[in-house]
Design a protein around this motif. Structure first.
Motif, PDB file in Angstrom:
ATOM      1  N   PHE A 186      35.037  12.065 -37.084  1.00 54.53           N
ATOM      2  CA  PHE A 186      36.039  11.602 -38.040  1.00 54.53           C
ATOM      3  C   PHE A 186      35.868  12.376 -39.331  1.00 54.53           C
ATOM      4  CE2 PHE A 186      32.376   8.949 -38.409  1.00 54.53           C
ATOM      5  CZ  PHE A 186      32.194   8.774 -39.767  1.00 54.53           C
ATOM      6  N   THR A 187      36.908  12.375 -40.149  1.00 49.29           N
ATOM      7  CA  THR A 187      36.887  13.185 -41.359  1.00 49.29           C
ATOM      8  C   THR A 187      36.695  12.348 -42.614  1.00 49.29           C
ATOM      9  OG1 THR A 187      39.295  13.128 -41.639  1.00 49.29           O
ATOM     10  CG2 THR A 187      38.384  14.944 -40.332  1.00 49.29           C
ATOM     11  N   VAL A 188      35.975  12.947 -43.546  1.00 47.15           N
ATOM     12  CA  VAL A 188      35.720  12.381 -44.863  1.00 47.15           C
ATOM     13  C   VAL A 188      36.106  13.458 -45.869  1.00 47.15           C
ATOM     14  CG1 VAL A 188      33.953  11.467 -46.416  1.00 47.15           C
ATOM     15  CG2 VAL A 188      33.785  11.045 -43.970  1.00 47.15           C
ATOM     16  N   LEU A 189      36.778  13.074 -46.936  1.00 40.83           N
ATOM     17  CA  LEU A 189      37.182  14.041 -47.948  1.00 40.83           C
ATOM     18  C   LEU A 189      36.002  14.474 -48.810  1.00 40.83           C
ATOM     19  CD1 LEU A 189      40.547  12.501 -49.158  1.00 40.83           C
ATOM     20  CD2 LEU A 189      40.224  14.571 -47.798  1.00 40.83           C
ATOM     21  N   ALA A 190      35.925  15.755 -49.077  1.00 42.12           N
ATOM     22  CA  ALA A 190      34.915  16.273 -50.000  1.00 42.12           C
ATOM     23  C   ALA A 190      35.132  15.710 -51.401  1.00 42.12           C
ATOM     24  CB  ALA A 190      34.948  17.801 -50.019  1.00 42.12           C
ATOM     25  N   ALA A 191      36.360  15.301 -51.696  1.00 37.02           N
ATOM     26  CA  ALA A 191      36.668  14.703 -52.999  1.00 37.02           C
ATOM     27  C   ALA A 191      36.087  13.298 -53.146  1.00 37.02           C
ATOM     28  CB  ALA A 191      38.179  14.663 -53.211  1.00 37.02           C
ATOM     29  N   ALA A 192      35.644  12.703 -52.052  1.00 37.94           N
ATOM     30  CA  ALA A 192      35.038  11.373 -52.112  1.00 37.94           C
ATOM     31  C   ALA A 192      33.726  11.452 -52.878  1.00 37.94           C
ATOM     32  CB  ALA A 192      34.796  10.850 -50.700  1.00 37.94           C
ATOM     33  N   SER A 193      33.265  10.314 -53.322  1.00 44.17           N
ATOM     34  CA  SER A 193      31.979  10.280 -54.018  1.00 44.17           C
ATOM     35  C   SER A 193      30.855  10.667 -53.053  1.00 44.17           C
ATOM     36  CB  SER A 193      31.715   8.874 -54.567  1.00 44.17           C
ATOM     37  OG  SER A 193      31.459   7.982 -53.486  1.00 44.17           O
ATOM     38  N   GLY A 246      25.388   8.135 -33.176  1.00 45.01           N
ATOM     39  CA  GLY A 246      25.435   9.394 -32.434  1.00 45.01           C
ATOM     40  C   GLY A 246      26.779  10.087 -32.502  1.00 45.01           C
ATOM     41  N   ARG A 247      27.510   9.865 -33.578  1.00 44.36           N
ATOM     42  CA  ARG A 247      28.809  10.499 -33.769  1.00 44.36           C
ATOM     43  C   ARG A 247      28.698  11.522 -34.895  1.00 44.36           C
ATOM     44  NH1 ARG A 247      32.391   6.508 -31.561  1.00 44.36           N
ATOM     45  NH2 ARG A 247      31.140   5.501 -29.966  1.00 44.36           N
ATOM     46  N   LYS A 248      29.809  12.172 -35.202  1.00 44.00           N
ATOM     47  CA  LYS A 248      29.775  13.250 -36.193  1.00 44.00           C
ATOM     48  C   LYS A 248      30.883  13.102 -37.217  1.00 44.00           C
ATOM     49  CE  LYS A 248      27.473  16.129 -33.060  1.00 44.00           C
ATOM     50  NZ  LYS A 248      26.988  17.250 -32.561  1.00 44.00           N
ATOM     51  N   ILE A 249      30.646  13.726 -38.379  1.00 40.97           N
ATOM     52  CA  ILE A 249      31.690  13.766 -39.388  1.00 40.97           C
ATOM     53  C   ILE A 249      32.021  15.213 -39.727  1.00 40.97           C
ATOM     54  CG2 ILE A 249      30.958  11.564 -40.392  1.00 40.97           C
ATOM     55  CD1 ILE A 249      30.236  13.167 -42.943  1.00 40.97           C
ATOM     56  N   VAL A 250      33.248  15.367 -40.173  1.00 41.64           N
ATOM     57  CA  VAL A 250      33.724  16.620 -40.744  1.00 41.64           C
ATOM     58  C   VAL A 250      34.030  16.319 -42.201  1.00 41.64           C
ATOM     59  CG1 VAL A 250      35.594  18.313 -40.778  1.00 41.64           C
ATOM     60  CG2 VAL A 250      34.777  17.412 -38.589  1.00 41.64           C
ATOM     61  N   LYS A 253      23.598  16.854 -45.046  1.00 42.25           N
ATOM     62  CA  LYS A 253      23.622  17.405 -43.694  1.00 42.25           C
ATOM     63  C   LYS A 253      24.832  16.956 -42.865  1.00 42.25           C
ATOM     64  CE  LYS A 253      18.724  18.263 -43.200  1.00 42.25           C
ATOM     65  NZ  LYS A 253      17.970  18.113 -44.290  1.00 42.25           N
ATOM     66  N   PRO A 254      26.029  17.137 -43.425  1.00 43.69           N
ATOM     67  CA  PRO A 254      27.213  16.817 -42.611  1.00 43.69           C
ATOM     68  C   PRO A 254      27.251  17.741 -41.399  1.00 43.69           C
ATOM     69  CG  PRO A 254      27.864  17.936 -44.622  1.00 43.69           C
ATOM     70  CD  PRO A 254      26.392  17.692 -44.725  1.00 43.69           C
ATOM     71  N   HIS A 255      27.855  17.262 -40.348  1.00 40.99           N
ATOM     72  CA  HIS A 255      27.886  18.019 -39.101  1.00 40.99           C
ATOM     73  C   HIS A 255      28.787  19.238 -39.187  1.00 40.99           C
ATOM     74  CE1 HIS A 255      26.855  13.804 -38.138  1.00 40.99           C
ATOM     75  NE2 HIS A 255      25.880  14.422 -37.522  1.00 40.99           N
ATOM     76  N   TYR A 256      29.915  19.072 -39.889  1.00 42.15           N
ATOM     77  CA  TYR A 256      30.888  20.155 -40.012  1.00 42.15           C
ATOM     78  C   TYR A 256      31.560  20.104 -41.383  1.00 42.15           C
ATOM     79  CZ  TYR A 256      30.632  19.875 -34.906  1.00 42.15           C
ATOM     80  OH  TYR A 256      30.190  19.823 -33.615  1.00 42.15           O
ATOM     81  N   PHE A 257      32.034  21.267 -41.796  1.00 43.45           N
ATOM     82  CA  PHE A 257      32.933  21.358 -42.943  1.00 43.45           C
ATOM     83  C   PHE A 257      34.249  21.926 -42.438  1.00 43.45           C
ATOM     84  CE2 PHE A 257      28.904  21.572 -45.282  1.00 43.45           C
ATOM     85  CZ  PHE A 257      29.150  20.696 -46.309  1.00 43.45           C
ATOM     86  N   ASN A 258      35.332  21.494 -43.064  1.00 41.69           N
ATOM     87  CA  ASN A 258      36.659  22.007 -42.739  1.00 41.69           C
ATOM     88  C   ASN A 258      37.229  22.653 -43.991  1.00 41.69           C
ATOM     89  OD1 ASN A 258      39.277  22.473 -41.914  1.00 41.69           O
ATOM     90  ND2 ASN A 258      39.804  20.331 -41.633  1.00 41.69           N
ATOM     91  N   LEU A 259      37.378  23.964 -43.955  1.00 40.59           N
ATOM     92  CA  LEU A 259      38.018  24.693 -45.037  1.00 40.59           C
ATOM     93  C   LEU A 259      39.508  24.625 -44.755  1.00 40.59           C
ATOM     94  CD1 LEU A 259      37.372  26.324 -47.549  1.00 40.59           C
ATOM     95  CD2 LEU A 259      37.192  28.358 -46.114  1.00 40.59           C
ATOM     96  N   HIS A 260      40.189  23.744 -45.457  1.00 43.17           N
ATOM     97  CA  HIS A 260      41.522  23.268 -45.085  1.00 43.17           C
ATOM     98  C   HIS A 260      42.533  23.573 -46.181  1.00 43.17           C
ATOM     99  CE1 HIS A 260      43.750  19.364 -43.569  1.00 43.17           C
ATOM    100  NE2 HIS A 260      44.551  20.391 -43.653  1.00 43.17           N
TER     101      HIS A 260
END
Length: 155
Positions: free
Chosen positions: A81-88, A103-107, A127-134
């Motif tokens: 699932f995705t979390v905004l980098a703009a979040a705290s 055992g799940r992942k975030i972007v 240590k987020p699992h992924y970053f999305n350059l969007h």
């Protein structure tokens, strides 16, 4: 390299049929933010049930209540699932904690960040699992250039 199919607009049955047709060439299937907002997070469950062998991404674009929204997405069947980098930082940290517990992942989605590299570096400590350059759909529609230099720097 991962290939992701984003289901953002259309009739649900048509989108699921499309996902089934291309499933052999796709690694991740995303239930996009517009569809989650229109139909609710239970749509993630429908897509997961229709394509149980695939990684299902819930593009929640979480900005607050990181743990609670992470649990909603995961309870619905999201693998990612995705979390905004703009979040705290606290929101990102909570989302990460809940994902890791199950055992799940975030972007972390860097959409709209004035300096996405700097923000990614700040959040790397969690240590987020992924970053999305969007690049946003609206920016794309208004002719904003894709910053290839950022892609090079990010990798």
């Amino acid at each position: 390299m991962l290939f992701q199919l984003a289901l953002d607009a259309g009739e649900i049955n048509d989108l699921i049929a499309l996902a089934r047709r291309v499933a052999q060439w796709v690694d991740w299937i995303e239930v996009g933010t517009p569809l989650i907002k229109k139909h609710g997070v239970n749509l993630v469950t429908r897509v997961k049930n229709a394509l149980p062998g695939h990684v299902i991404v819930a593009d929640m674009k979480t900005a607050d209540a990181g743990g609670w929204e992470a649990d909603m997405a995961m309870d619905a069947g999201a693998d990612v699932f995705t979390v905004l980098a703009a979040a705290s930082d606290a929101t990102v940290r909570e989302a990460m904690a809940h994902a890791n517990q199950r055992g799940r992942k975030i972007v972390v989605d860097l959409i709209g960040q004035p300096d996405p590299i700097a923000r990614a570096m700040q959040l790397a400590a969690f240590k987020p699992h992924y970053f999305n350059l969007h690049r946003s759909t609206d920016a794309f529609s208004s002719g904003a250039e894709l910053r290839v230099d950022l892609i090079r720097e990010f990798t």
